[in-house]
Write an enzyme that holds these catalytic residues in place. Structure first.
Site, PDB file in Angstrom:
ATOM      1  N   ASP A 177     -35.170  78.666 -40.825  1.00  0.00           N
ATOM      2  CA  ASP A 177     -36.011  79.804 -39.628  1.00  0.00           C
ATOM      3  C   ASP A 177     -34.877  80.461 -39.154  1.00  0.00           C
ATOM      4  O   ASP A 177     -34.061  79.819 -38.597  1.00  0.00           O
ATOM      5  CB  ASP A 177     -37.100  79.055 -38.769  1.00  0.00           C
ATOM      6  N   GLU A 183     -36.005  75.762 -35.290  1.00  0.00           N
ATOM      7  CA  GLU A 183     -35.440  75.844 -34.013  1.00  0.00           C
ATOM      8  C   GLU A 183     -34.643  77.448 -33.120  1.00  0.00           C
ATOM      9  O   GLU A 183     -35.077  77.614 -31.962  1.00  0.00           O
ATOM     10  CB  GLU A 183     -33.796  75.507 -34.696  1.00  0.00           C
TER      11      GLU A 183
END
Length: 381
Positions: free
Chosen positions: A72, A136
Site C-alpha cells: 500500500d 502499513e
C-alpha cells in the site's frame, strides 16, 4: 523459470494504484509469482485488508528467514504537481518515477525476486517466509498484525526477519535500522466559559490554560537519550480555537501533541505524565480538560548481534559501504514483528518517499536484490 527482474516487477507493482487501504491487484501479482516458484501461499485477510503469506520449505522449520513489507502507498496529493504519471512507473535517465517506487514496492520486488531465484538455484536446508501487507501506510490495524496472527494460528514461524523499508538517508548501504522509537499522540480539549472580550472576568478563557499546558509539555526535557536512541521528542502539532471574532472569548479550544520516545519510557509511563500535567493545569485555571491518547507503538531494540552482523556484512560486500546501526526515523511494521522474532530493517535510499515525483534509481533496485540474495546465501550457508 528465468531470473526475476526486480525492476520489471517494481514497475508492475507501481502501476497498481494501491493507495491505502486499496490493493488494486498488487498482492495478486506477487502471489502468482511466488506460487509458480513453489512457495505455499495463503491469504491472511482481515478487516477488508489483503495480506499475503508465502513460505518455501517445510512449516515450522528451525531455520527460517523471513521478509516483511507492504504494497500500500500514501495518496499522491495534487496530480498536477507531478512531472511524471504517479502510477506510470516510467523510467527516465535511469530513474523510475511513481508513487511507491521508494516506499516500498521496489523493496518488496527486490526481496521477492531474490527469494525466488535463491530457492530455485540453491534450495536451502530451511524455509524462506515472505509476509506482505496492504495496511502499513494507514491505521496498520489489519496488516502485519493479521499476518502474525495467521502464523500463530497455523504453526508458521520466522526465526529472524528483515523488513525491506527504505533505511538509507543519502547513499545505498548507509544505514540499517535495529530498532525504532515509540510513537504516541494526545488530543486535548479545554473547555471554559464563553464571553465578551471586554469583560474577561465574566468568562473563563480556555486559551491561557491551553497555552500554559502546551508550554509545560513542549519545554519539558523527556530524557537525554540512551545507548542506542536519541533523546525523546514532543512536538505540538496543532492548536485550534475556530474563533474568528476578536471580541469573543471562545468556549473551548483543542490541541494535539506527538511524542517519539526511546526505551527510557513506555506508552504507559508517558500517559501518566501527561495526565499529571493536565490535572495540574485543570486545577490552576478551573477549566475542564479532556484528553484522548493513542499509542501507535512502543520503542524496541534488536541488540547488535548475529542478525545485524549478517545484514551488515552483505551490505558491505555489495556496496563497499559500512552501514550505521540506527534507531532513527518514524515507526514501521518492525514494531509488530519484534514480538515474534529478532528483526532489522534495510532498504533503499529514502529521500523521495511520500513526495511528489517519488522515484528510485534503477541500478539501486538491482543492487538491493543482490544484497538480499547475499543475505539469504550467508544465512543458509
Amino acid at each position: 523459470m528465468s531470473s526475476v527482474d526486480p525492476v520489471a516487477l517494481t514497475a508492475r507493482l507501481v502501476r497498481c494504484a494501491s493507495v491505502t487501504p486499496a490493493n488494486e491487484g498488487a498482492l495478486e501479482i506477487l502471489e502468482e509469482l511466488l506460487s509458480e516458484a513453489g512457495f505455499d501461499c495463503a491469504w491472511a485477510d482481515r478487516g477488508g485488508i489483503r495480506n499475503l503469506f508465502a513460505r518455501w520449505g517445510s512449516k515450522g522449520n528451525t531455520r527460517s528467514f523471513g521478509f516483511n513489507g507492504h504494497t500500500d502507498v500514501v495518496p499522491i496529493g495534487n496530480e498536477a504537481d507531478w512531472s511524471m504519471p504517479p502510477f506510470g512507473a516510467e523510467i527516465k535517465d535511469g530513474i523510475m518515477y511513481g508513487r511507491g517506487t521508494t516506499d516500498m514496492k521496489s523493496g518488496v520486488a527486490a526481496f521477492a525476486a531474490a527469494a525466488v531465484d535463491f530457492v530455485r538455484d540453491t534450495p536451502p536446508d530451511g524455509s524462506v517466509v515472505i509476509a506482505i501487507t496492504g495496511d502499513e501506510e494507514g491505521d496498520a490495524i489489519d496488516g502485519t498484525t493479521a499476518l502474525l496472527e495467521h502464523m500463530q494460528n497455523n504453526g508458521e514461524r520466522m526465526d529472524v526477519c528483515l523488513v525491506g523499508e527504505p533505511t538509507c538517508p543519502d547513499v545505498m548501504g548507509q544505514m540499517i535500522k535495529i530498532g525504532r522509537r515509540g510513537s504516541m499522540t494526545a488530543w486535548i480539549n479545554v473547555t471554559g466559559t464563553q464571553g465578551h472580550s471586554a469583560y474577561p472576568h465574566r468568562a473563563n478563557n480556555p486559551l491561557p490554560a491551553m497555552v500554559r499546558l502546551m508550554d509545560r509539555l513542549a519545554s519539558h526535557e523527556l530524557d537525554a537519550g540512551t545507548e542506542h536512541f536519541d533523546p525523546s521528542t514532543l512536538a505540538v502539532v496543532t492548536v485550534d480555537t475556530g474563533n474568528p471574532a476578536t471580541n469573543v472569548i471562545p468556549a473551548s479550544c483543542s490541541a494535539a501533541v506527538n511524542i517519539r520516545f526511546n526505551d527510557t519510557h513506555s506508552g504507559e509511563s508517558l500517559t501518566k505524565w501527561l495526565e499529571e500535567e493536565v490535572a495540574r493545569v485543570r486545577a490552576e485555571f478551573g477549566v475542564e480538560i479532556e484528553m484522548r491518547i493513542k499509542v501507535s507503538g512502543e520503542s524496541f531494540i534488536t541488540p547488535p548481534g548475529a542478525l545485524s552482523t549478517l545484514v551488515a556484512n552483505a551490505v558491505m560486500a555489495e556496496t563497499g559501504v559500512t552501514p550505521e546501526l540506527s534507531t532513527t526515523g518514524g515507526t514501521s511494521d518492525a514494531r509488530f514483528v519484534k514480538a515474534h522474532c529478532p528483526v532489522v530493517e534495510f532498504g533503499l535510499v529514502g529521500q523521495s518517499m511520500h513526495q511528489v515525483d517519488e522515484h528510485v534509481r534503477v541500478d539501486h533496485i538491482h543492487q538491493l536484490k543482490s544484497i538480499y540474495t547475499r543475505i539469504l546465501k550467508d544465512y543458509f550457508a
